[in-house]
Design an enzyme around this catalytic site. Structure first.
Site, PDB file in Angstrom:
ATOM      1  N   LYS A  54       0.747 -10.359   2.240  1.00  0.00           N
ATOM      2  CA  LYS A  54       0.215  -8.953   2.399  1.00  0.00           C
ATOM      3  C   LYS A  54      -1.495  -9.062   2.335  1.00  0.00           C
ATOM      4  CE  LYS A  54       4.114  -6.447   0.637  1.00  0.00           C
ATOM      5  NZ  LYS A  54       5.075  -6.185  -0.515  1.00  0.00           N
ATOM      6  N   GLN A  80       3.987  -4.736  -6.710  1.00  0.00           N
ATOM      7  CA  GLN A  80       5.188  -5.562  -6.155  1.00  0.00           C
ATOM      8  C   GLN A  80       6.658  -5.378  -7.069  1.00  0.00           C
ATOM      9  OE1 GLN A  80       4.949  -7.093  -2.896  1.00  0.00           O
ATOM     10  NE2 GLN A  80       7.145  -7.542  -3.449  1.00  0.00           N
ATOM     11  N   ASP A 127       3.487   2.339  -0.254  1.00  0.00           N
ATOM     12  CA  ASP A 127       4.810   1.959  -0.170  1.00  0.00           C
ATOM     13  C   ASP A 127       5.885   3.125   0.002  1.00  0.00           C
ATOM     14  OD1 ASP A 127       5.216  -0.730   0.056  1.00  0.00           O
ATOM     15  OD2 ASP A 127       5.403  -1.191  -2.398  1.00  0.00           O
TER      16      ASP A 127
END
Ligand code: NDP
Length: 285
Positions: free
Chosen positions: A53, A97, A120
């Site tokens: 990322k 994460q 997200d």
């Protein structure tokens, strides 16, 4: 007949190029898009994802700030960090994460991220907007699947779509996005009866079970579009999907390979969401 191979790497590359153009325009307006990435503990797979990322951000021209926190970070400390990032005007997107260490409540953490920075698309407010047709972030992997189909020149409108898998991360949101595109959608799962018969009716099949060979040749109608979300390892340790690729590609009209199909799309769509975050925060000012 042999299926068209949908090139996820190339499509993801194009989306990242488009994102880079938008990022450049923002910079010319004096805005530096910025993603904060929080990693707790030393899960090796998570480290790889976070690194990928960061690299994508760099390539697109998005600032990324990493917070690599120890495994024993308390829930309270993590919530405090999120609160700081929520308030930081320089930070447009926040990504924590997953999975988190067991002592930290993931739902609490997801709820703590400002819905306006939730790149997200895990916050219930954004999940709700997805279901009610609201504007805002789209979940990365599901939105990437829609892009793969549409950018390959296939339409979804009026098509019979079957999604195998009903997780909150892939199955349910991709079904919702297919519905948004006017597909007629059936969601299947481990308790579905006659899965093969249901799949045979489909023009588009999305497979997200995490089980190798969930979809075999005899379950697919000639010419159907097959999207394989799975990421598994075969007996030789090689990455493979949920679809029996060698066999299914003989009957499908189009198919995504693993690797090189859905995988690269997730990060490309994350980059797009970081830029959406800038727009959302501009509107809020
Ligand atoms: P989950 O394990 O959360 O969900 C799997 C779903 O598949 C469940 O709904 C389950 O049904 C269903 N299922 C399992 N076995 C069968 C079966 N034999 N027949 C029908 N349905 C079945 O997985 P995720 O959705 O999180 O992930 C699915 C796959 O996608 C994994 O391989 C994952 O690694 C991959 N993935 C890939 C991403 C990418 O970027 N390429 C991103 C996210 C995931 P039930 O609900 O009844 O248990």
């Amino acid at each position: 007949m042999s299926a068209n191979i949908i090139d996820g790497k190339a499509i993801a590359g194009k989306i990242k190029e488009e994102a880079a153009e938008v990022a450049l325009q923002l910079k010319e307006q004096g805005i530096m898009p910025c993603l904060a990435v929080v990693l707790v503990g030393d899960n090796s797979a998570s480290k790889v994802y976070v690194n990928n990322k960061k690299k994508a951000c760099e390539a697109v021209g998005i600032d990324s700030i990493s917070y690599e926190m120890p495994e024993d970070l308390s829930e309270e400390e993590l919530l405090k960090l999120i609160d700081t990032l929520n308030k930081d005007e320089k930070v447009h997107g926040i990504l924590v994460q997953l999975p988190l260490p067991k002592h930290i409540n993931e739902t609490k953490v997801i709820m703590a991220i400002s819905p306006n920075k939730d790149v997200d698309c895990f916050h219930p407010q954004n999940v709700g907007a997805l279901h009610t047709g609201g504007q805002g972030f789209l979940p990365c992997t599901p939105a990437g699947i829609i892009e793969l189909i549409l950018r390959s020149g296939y339409s979804i409108s009026g098509k019979r779509c079957v999604v195998i898998g009903r997780s909150n991360i892939v199955g349910k949101p991709v079904a919702m996005l297919l519905l948004r595109e006017n597909g007629t959608v059936t969601i299947c799962h481990s308790k579905t009866k006659d899965l093969s018969e249901v799949c045979k009716q489909a023009d588009i099949i999305v497979v997200a079970t995490g089980k190798r060979n969930t979809l075999t040749k005899d379950m697919v109608k000639e010419g159907a579009i097959v999207i394989d979300v799975g990421m598994n390892r075969d007996e030789n340790g090689k990455l493979c999907g949920d679809v029996d690729y060698a066999e299914v590609s003989q009957v499908a009209g189009a198919i995504t390979p693993v690797p090189g199909g859905v995988g690269p799309m997730t990060i490309a769509m994350l980059m797009k969401n970081c830029l959406t975050a800038v727009t959302i925060q501009k509107i809020l000012k």
